[in-house]
Design an enzyme around this catalytic site. Sequence first.
Site, PDB file in Angstrom:
ATOM      1  N   LYS A  68     163.055  40.836  65.766  1.00  0.00           N
ATOM      2  CA  LYS A  68     164.011  41.704  66.462  1.00  0.00           C
ATOM      3  C   LYS A  68     165.437  41.414  65.997  1.00  0.00           C
ATOM      4  O   LYS A  68     166.180  42.321  65.628  1.00  0.00           O
ATOM      5  CB  LYS A  68     163.882  41.466  67.980  1.00  0.00           C
ATOM      6  CG  LYS A  68     164.438  42.572  68.838  1.00  0.00           C
ATOM      7  CD  LYS A  68     164.253  42.243  70.330  1.00  0.00           C
ATOM      8  CE  LYS A  68     162.852  42.555  70.810  1.00  0.00           C
ATOM      9  NZ  LYS A  68     162.596  42.019  72.173  1.00  0.00           N
ATOM     10  N   ARG A 138     167.146  38.880  75.156  1.00  0.00           N
ATOM     11  CA  ARG A 138     165.872  39.394  74.637  1.00  0.00           C
ATOM     12  C   ARG A 138     165.199  38.371  73.743  1.00  0.00           C
ATOM     13  O   ARG A 138     165.834  37.798  72.873  1.00  0.00           O
ATOM     14  CB  ARG A 138     166.116  40.659  73.811  1.00  0.00           C
ATOM     15  CG  ARG A 138     167.095  41.607  74.430  1.00  0.00           C
ATOM     16  CD  ARG A 138     167.510  42.689  73.455  1.00  0.00           C
ATOM     17  NE  ARG A 138     166.437  43.615  73.149  1.00  0.00           N
ATOM     18  CZ  ARG A 138     166.547  44.582  72.251  1.00  0.00           C
ATOM     19  NH1 ARG A 138     167.662  44.714  71.554  1.00  0.00           N
ATOM     20  NH2 ARG A 138     165.536  45.395  72.027  1.00  0.00           N
ATOM     21  N   GLY A 147     155.456  42.825  74.614  1.00  0.00           N
ATOM     22  CA  GLY A 147     155.255  42.483  76.014  1.00  0.00           C
ATOM     23  C   GLY A 147     154.965  41.021  76.278  1.00  0.00           C
ATOM     24  O   GLY A 147     154.712  40.631  77.404  1.00  0.00           O
ATOM     25  N   MET A 149     156.986  38.322  75.699  1.00  0.00           N
ATOM     26  CA  MET A 149     158.134  37.577  76.217  1.00  0.00           C
ATOM     27  C   MET A 149     158.998  38.575  76.979  1.00  0.00           C
ATOM     28  O   MET A 149     158.944  39.764  76.743  1.00  0.00           O
ATOM     29  CB  MET A 149     158.948  37.005  75.069  1.00  0.00           C
ATOM     30  CG  MET A 149     158.084  36.285  74.097  1.00  0.00           C
ATOM     31  SD  MET A 149     158.079  34.563  74.438  1.00  0.00           S
ATOM     32  CE  MET A 149     157.036  34.023  73.112  1.00  0.00           C
ATOM     33  N   ARG A 382     161.091  48.059  64.178  1.00  0.00           N
ATOM     34  CA  ARG A 382     160.096  47.125  63.621  1.00  0.00           C
ATOM     35  C   ARG A 382     158.997  47.948  62.977  1.00  0.00           C
ATOM     36  O   ARG A 382     158.875  49.147  63.254  1.00  0.00           O
ATOM     37  CB  ARG A 382     159.519  46.235  64.723  1.00  0.00           C
ATOM     38  CG  ARG A 382     158.800  47.034  65.795  1.00  0.00           C
ATOM     39  CD  ARG A 382     158.308  46.121  66.919  1.00  0.00           C
ATOM     40  NE  ARG A 382     157.885  46.930  68.057  1.00  0.00           N
ATOM     41  CZ  ARG A 382     157.852  46.504  69.309  1.00  0.00           C
ATOM     42  NH1 ARG A 382     158.239  45.309  69.607  1.00  0.00           N
ATOM     43  NH2 ARG A 382     157.440  47.281  70.281  1.00  0.00           N
ATOM     44  N   HIS A 505     152.298  49.545  77.929  1.00  0.00           N
ATOM     45  CA  HIS A 505     151.729  48.253  77.533  1.00  0.00           C
ATOM     46  C   HIS A 505     150.250  48.370  77.169  1.00  0.00           C
ATOM     47  O   HIS A 505     149.809  47.906  76.117  1.00  0.00           O
ATOM     48  CB  HIS A 505     151.925  47.255  78.679  1.00  0.00           C
ATOM     49  CG  HIS A 505     151.358  45.894  78.406  1.00  0.00           C
ATOM     50  ND1 HIS A 505     150.120  45.517  78.847  1.00  0.00           N
ATOM     51  CD2 HIS A 505     151.852  44.852  77.700  1.00  0.00           C
ATOM     52  CE1 HIS A 505     149.889  44.275  78.438  1.00  0.00           C
ATOM     53  NE2 HIS A 505     150.922  43.847  77.745  1.00  0.00           N
ATOM     54  N   SER A 837     122.425  32.191  44.258  1.00  0.00           N
ATOM     55  CA  SER A 837     122.948  32.947  45.393  1.00  0.00           C
ATOM     56  C   SER A 837     123.069  31.980  46.562  1.00  0.00           C
ATOM     57  O   SER A 837     122.089  31.325  46.937  1.00  0.00           O
ATOM     58  CB  SER A 837     122.002  34.100  45.732  1.00  0.00           C
ATOM     59  OG  SER A 837     122.464  34.754  46.887  1.00  0.00           O
ATOM     60  N   GLY A 839     123.002  30.747  50.035  1.00  0.00           N
ATOM     61  CA  GLY A 839     122.525  31.078  51.376  1.00  0.00           C
ATOM     62  C   GLY A 839     123.331  30.223  52.323  1.00  0.00           C
ATOM     63  O   GLY A 839     122.952  29.116  52.676  1.00  0.00           O
ATOM     64  N   ASP A 842     121.901  28.542  55.856  1.00  0.00           N
ATOM     65  CA  ASP A 842     121.172  27.286  55.736  1.00  0.00           C
ATOM     66  C   ASP A 842     122.046  26.188  55.142  1.00  0.00           C
ATOM     67  O   ASP A 842     121.988  25.043  55.579  1.00  0.00           O
ATOM     68  CB  ASP A 842     119.915  27.479  54.874  1.00  0.00           C
ATOM     69  CG  ASP A 842     118.709  27.854  55.727  1.00  0.00           C
ATOM     70  OD1 ASP A 842     118.560  27.260  56.812  1.00  0.00           O
ATOM     71  OD2 ASP A 842     117.939  28.744  55.325  1.00  0.00           O
ATOM     72  N   CYS A 905     124.794  35.457  49.778  1.00  0.00           N
ATOM     73  CA  CYS A 905     124.047  36.457  50.536  1.00  0.00           C
ATOM     74  C   CYS A 905     123.969  36.112  52.011  1.00  0.00           C
ATOM     75  O   CYS A 905     123.342  36.786  52.789  1.00  0.00           O
ATOM     76  CB  CYS A 905     122.666  36.676  49.947  1.00  0.00           C
ATOM     77  SG  CYS A 905     121.634  35.205  50.021  1.00  0.00           S
ATOM     78  N   TYR A 925     129.958  38.160  42.769  1.00  0.00           N
ATOM     79  CA  TYR A 925     129.863  39.171  43.821  1.00  0.00           C
ATOM     80  C   TYR A 925     129.691  38.506  45.182  1.00  0.00           C
ATOM     81  O   TYR A 925     129.389  37.303  45.263  1.00  0.00           O
ATOM     82  CB  TYR A 925     128.674  40.115  43.550  1.00  0.00           C
ATOM     83  CG  TYR A 925     127.331  39.432  43.713  1.00  0.00           C
ATOM     84  CD1 TYR A 925     126.695  39.396  44.960  1.00  0.00           C
ATOM     85  CD2 TYR A 925     126.723  38.779  42.647  1.00  0.00           C
ATOM     86  CE1 TYR A 925     125.495  38.730  45.114  1.00  0.00           C
ATOM     87  CE2 TYR A 925     125.525  38.112  42.799  1.00  0.00           C
ATOM     88  CZ  TYR A 925     124.912  38.088  44.047  1.00  0.00           C
ATOM     89  OH  TYR A 925     123.736  37.415  44.219  1.00  0.00           O
TER      90      TYR A 925
HETATM   91  P1  ADP Z   1     160.351  44.201  74.230  1.00  0.00           P
HETATM   92  O1  ADP Z   1     160.143  43.187  73.187  1.00  0.00           O
HETATM   93  O2  ADP Z   1     159.452  44.065  75.393  1.00  0.00           O
HETATM   94  O3  ADP Z   1     160.415  45.586  73.673  1.00  0.00           O
HETATM   95  P2  ADP Z   1     163.216  44.331  74.421  1.00  0.00           P
HETATM   96  O4  ADP Z   1     164.038  43.123  74.217  1.00  0.00           O
HETATM   97  O5  ADP Z   1     163.174  45.243  73.271  1.00  0.00           O
HETATM   98  O6  ADP Z   1     161.782  43.867  74.850  1.00  0.00           O
HETATM   99  O7  ADP Z   1     163.807  45.018  75.695  1.00  0.00           O
HETATM  100  C1  ADP Z   1     163.147  45.680  76.701  1.00  0.00           C
HETATM  101  C2  ADP Z   1     163.790  47.017  76.961  1.00  0.00           C
HETATM  102  O8  ADP Z   1     165.159  46.875  77.276  1.00  0.00           O
HETATM  103  C3  ADP Z   1     163.738  47.943  75.788  1.00  0.00           C
HETATM  104  O9  ADP Z   1     163.516  49.245  76.227  1.00  0.00           O
HETATM  105  C4  ADP Z   1     165.076  47.788  75.173  1.00  0.00           C
HETATM  106  O10 ADP Z   1     165.434  48.913  74.423  1.00  0.00           O
HETATM  107  C5  ADP Z   1     165.960  47.616  76.392  1.00  0.00           C
HETATM  108  N1  ADP Z   1     167.164  46.872  76.069  1.00  0.00           N
HETATM  109  C6  ADP Z   1     167.214  45.618  75.563  1.00  0.00           C
HETATM  110  N2  ADP Z   1     168.486  45.239  75.350  1.00  0.00           N
HETATM  111  C7  ADP Z   1     169.269  46.273  75.723  1.00  0.00           C
HETATM  112  C8  ADP Z   1     170.680  46.492  75.736  1.00  0.00           C
HETATM  113  N3  ADP Z   1     171.525  45.572  75.288  1.00  0.00           N
HETATM  114  N4  ADP Z   1     171.131  47.667  76.182  1.00  0.00           N
HETATM  115  C9  ADP Z   1     170.267  48.596  76.629  1.00  0.00           C
HETATM  116  N5  ADP Z   1     168.944  48.456  76.673  1.00  0.00           N
HETATM  117  C10 ADP Z   1     168.422  47.301  76.208  1.00  0.00           C
HETATM  118 MG    MG Z   2     161.605  46.297  72.477  1.00  0.00          MG
HETATM  119 MG    MG Z   3     159.104  43.138  77.433  1.00  0.00          MG
END
Ligand code: ADP
Ligand code: MG
Ligand code: MG
Length: 950
Positions: A68, A138, A147, A149, A382, A505, A837, A839, A842, A905, A925
């Site tokens: 990120k 974040r 989801g 962290m 990403r 999610h 071959s 096995g 075994d 095999c 192979y």
């Molecule tokens: P995840 O890895 O779960 O996507 P994010 O860090 O991307 O977590 O953030 C969760 C949500 O919060 C996302 O929708 C993201 O776009 C939003 N978000 C994160 N930071 C900001 C920010 N500085 N301003 C506005 N929205 C944010």
């Molecule tokens: Mg995100």
């Molecule tokens: Mg999250």
Amino acid sequence: MHLELESKIEKNLYGKIVSWQVSVFLPINIFRRKEMSEKKWVYLFNEVKEAEAYAGSWDAVRGLLGGKGANLAEMTRIGMPVPPFFTVTTEGCNAYLAEGNKFPGGMWDQMLAALKEVEKASGKKFGDPKNPLLVSCRSGAKMSMPGMMDTVLNIGLNDETAKGMVALTENERFVYDAYRRLISMFGTVVLNIKDEAFEHALDAVKKAKGTTADTDLTADDLKGLVEKYKEVVKKEKGFDFPQEPLEQMKLATEAVFGSWNGKRAIDYRRAEKIPDDLGTAVNIVTMVFGNTGWESGTGVAFTRNPATGENKLYGEYLLNAQGEDVVAGIRNTDPITKMAETLPEAYEEFIKITEKLEKHYHDMQDMEFTVENRRLWMLQTRNGKRTAAAAVKIAVDMANEGLISKEEAVQRVTPTQVDTLLHPQFTGNTKDDAKKAGKRFATGVNASPGAAVGQVYFDADTAERMAKEEGQQVIMVRPFTKPDDVHGMLAAKGILTSEGGATSHAAVVARQFGVPCIVGASMMKINMEKRLLESDGTVVKEGEWISIDGGSGDAFVGKLEMSAPSLEEQTDLLTLLGWADEICDRPGTRKAPEGWPTTGLQVWANADYPQDARRARSYGARGIGLCRTEHMFFEQERLPIVQRMILAESSEERTKALNELLPYQRADFAGLFEAMDGYPVIIRLIDPPLHEFMPSEEALLEEVITMRVKGETQGLEEKENLLASIRAMHESNPMMGLRGIRLSIVMPEIVEMQVRAIFEAAADETLKGVDARPEVMIPLTGHVNELHYIQPRLVEIAKEVMKEKGVEFHYKFGTMIEIPRAALTAAEIAGVAEFFSFGTNDLTQMTYGYSRDDAERNFLVTYVEKGILPVNPFQSVDTAGVGRLMKMSVEEGRAVRPELEVGICGEHGGDPDSIEFCHTIGQNYVSCSPFRVPVARLAAAQAAIKHAAK
Ligand code: ADP
Ligand code: MG
Ligand code: MG
């Protein structure tokens, strides 16, 4: 490096003289520490160059700043609108965890300094009521872990700054909405308070209002909610919600670091084979607001459709909403294209950015954005997760568009994804019929394709338990899923939720793991107390069977029939596998001594019957690596003859029975040669101990006793004789007893018949114009003398048959290498055998001294869980032990016979890691089940690319 060395020397020195000179050395020590603390833990939004200089490569930058953080910095660098931010490195996380949850020296100061820069860039001040800067905290590891962290938004708000922001924005509703979000997010993520506590408070306010929509709440409602939330914190934790912005930032950062070692993060890493020591970075990002009104919004989009791969922007957004609202599926979203009408300038800019991003990263992007008062901000990009079908289509399309090479395309798809594409779907009209019969009880968003049939469970723990302990096929049904549901989702055959959209999610996780999934089946009401669901007048209780189609979004009661999809119809996959073969077939791919293969691996298949061989061939197999002849003995009309043959008291009697079997075997082999016209067919001579063809001793004994008790005499004597014979055949360890080549030596008539059948069939087929290439494989050799004894007799028969039939064709005699002694004496064995071959089943059993069944039942799971074994050696070749024997066999065998053909095999032949290993030791192979052939072709090409001779 330098510092580490110094500190070690210091420690020794310190240790030695500690008793008398502590006071002298201590200050020096502290001084050194200070020097070490100059390490850079924090990178600003405009410091991606510095990060690159330090880390060395883009991949390492991603390792340092997390995916990120690295991508935010990169977007900033290429001029895209990203709110100012800084990133605390994964090294910082690891140091924090290593020091027992303490910030390493210098880190906090660097964060404060970076915050100052962010303040400058944004023109706001953290904690200043006059113009407060708010930030999000974040997480972001190297690999995106959706989801896993938690993010905390709106950090920096407190009673004072809230008031200040109201004065500034004249939008009280917005400010208190942001404030209440901060308290609940902070409360759950940082302070570990259960969501329900906040949800109850929110529901109460909504109920009092008579609404279900957050957007109906007024400024006053939200202001009241803030107070209620504060009470929740006080009640749950015994202290007040922290008002000090810096304390909020610090605690949130610590929580992100800590979550790296949370159960759900660990579970996810295990499932995805992500190393534990990567750590997560923390990004502190200036808040931008999608919830300031109806000219603001937030959304998620993919540059291509992540379900089908179609080259068309795909996504959804919400007006007047913040952050997680879209992903959480709380409100119904609009398709991204609608933004062209509601927020036209932002939309136009966004489209340009999406195109630029895809060209920049050469891959499909998954983006998050926010529009604040018509102005677009990019919050994340990403490489997007995608279904197996989308992965293949996108890879092939991008190669055809010239965006990536064929090699890259082949590497963009995982073997597991290919496997998924060959998984079952509902058969023909079953679904239509079920609809007509009124069995469809719900429809929802088709979030992850594939058909699944299973028993319903309503929570992750039960779903996991039923799948693991009871061995049930499970469909997990939930209102929506959260990160702590992942273990249940992994154990389930399918997932069905009543809430959420295509990027919720449940949808994201299901797509990634290839689990069929339907989300947002909103007609469905789940009653957790009664443990049942009601939908459209249908009631489904926990434990009942349902069938779901994640490709169409239909859910049915009962079990619908499934069938395997055809490969022929999947044109993109065929193209990709064609490229895979092309890559493997390139001579010079492997640098090798004379005689060794210089192309990549070929993929052959294990097939016992002509129909399997035909399937294998249609799946791209270039030969049969194993035909188990004994399977043919079990057929109804043959088994009595086989038993007669086994019980024969004289050689003549035995030969007579065998002569009856010969035509059957000949016909089987003829079919195989025909199906594999032009390709080698390896036929293994009889392998299992003979008792396997006899009725079970126990059952027979029971029959005899019953007959005696009832006084029945007819046929009794016959049964008693049979029982006596079976008892005489008893071995205390049959798998290590009279079987394989040993049986052939003691009772050569069987293999003599088999070899005659093989060569008669090959001769007949050759006369018909088929290019038959028989290869006779002798199982279980342990000593070269065994081969010396039996092989020449068999070769004689082959020559005899060719003379009788008046045809010549190419053939080989070889052996399985499945006993460690054979591997250890490979040079001797290769003097006789023309091919090896492995096995590996075994070979693994005997190298470890494990019996597979007992090991898998009793201790292997424990071994893998405790990390005593990294993986189950029956699933993936143990390269250090079993693999070493294999490698040795190839080298020493080829030293004697350079053109020695070597394959595998065992079941390992279809396992991608094992395939890679087979490539590296110079095998010709790999042979696997017909269904695995496409997977193996891809894996073979990936191994060839990875280890390509430079
Ligand atoms: P995840 O890895 O779960 O996507 P994010 O860090 O991307 O977590 O953030 C969760 C949500 O919060 C996302 O929708 C993201 O776009 C939003 N978000 C994160 N930071 C900001 C920010 N500085 N301003 C506005 N929205 C944010
Ligand atoms: Mg995100
Ligand atoms: Mg999250």
